[in-house]
Design a protein around this motif. Sequence first.
Motif: not given
Length: 260
Positions: A100-104, A113-121
């Motif tokens: 959460d800290a990294l995303q914040n 501008p292109c956000g924080y996308t987590m790689i899901h299974r």
Amino acid sequence: MDKEEHSVEYAGKKIFFLNPLPPIRNVVIDDLIQCEYEAYAATDRVILRRLVKNFAGCIIFVDIDQVIGEKEWESWIREIMKAGDLTDVRLGIVTANRSDALQNKYVNMLRLPCGYTMIHRDLKLTIAQIVNILNANDAKGRRKYLRASVENESQTMVNFPVGSQFVSGAIRDISTAGFSCSFTEDPNFSKNSLFANVQIKLKHTILNVEAVIFGFRVEGTTRVYVSLFTERLSPDSKIKIRKYIQSNLQARMDSLMGQS
């Protein structure tokens, strides 16, 4: 609107994934290509930094889990954001890190501008998130179809059935909407002529399609015919055309990176 902005509006934006993991390179990028986005894999941040100044409004998704540490990535990202010659480059993160800290930091503090996308299974979730980001950043512009220029590729050609024979031409460019081609001897095709069983060779892939002559343009002493695929173009043929386009575009970009 200046000339460069006008070009991006109509041609769309180039999308780079920097140091993508195999699932991103082999699945996500492939899916984006199938959705007509112009997406590339890149592995050298230094070369990419030099190259993207030539691509107005391009988008870079950085995998901060790869190659160097996250703190070094942050420094690189901040440098890109401050660079005077890269003011219109849009950055985003792709990562397996669910901090959460990294995303914040990247979303709220650096405001990428292109956000924080987590790689899901389930990569479908990742792809859907990236597509939403691309649409929010108008990645396609007004362009509907991804097109590749294929001049001088000897293994890419088209055969039109004329009577009991085939007339062979060299493909100039191709998309899932149609293609342009030229001939050593002009066949004098008429506008709106419909051809069934047109054979298209894209390197090792051979397609049989139906196409109609939309018209032609003159380049020097040569007529370049523009053909459109009919609605009978199969989903499988569209997939194969896009895969060829992806390979063609990535090879050309790799060549530019090698020269940069």
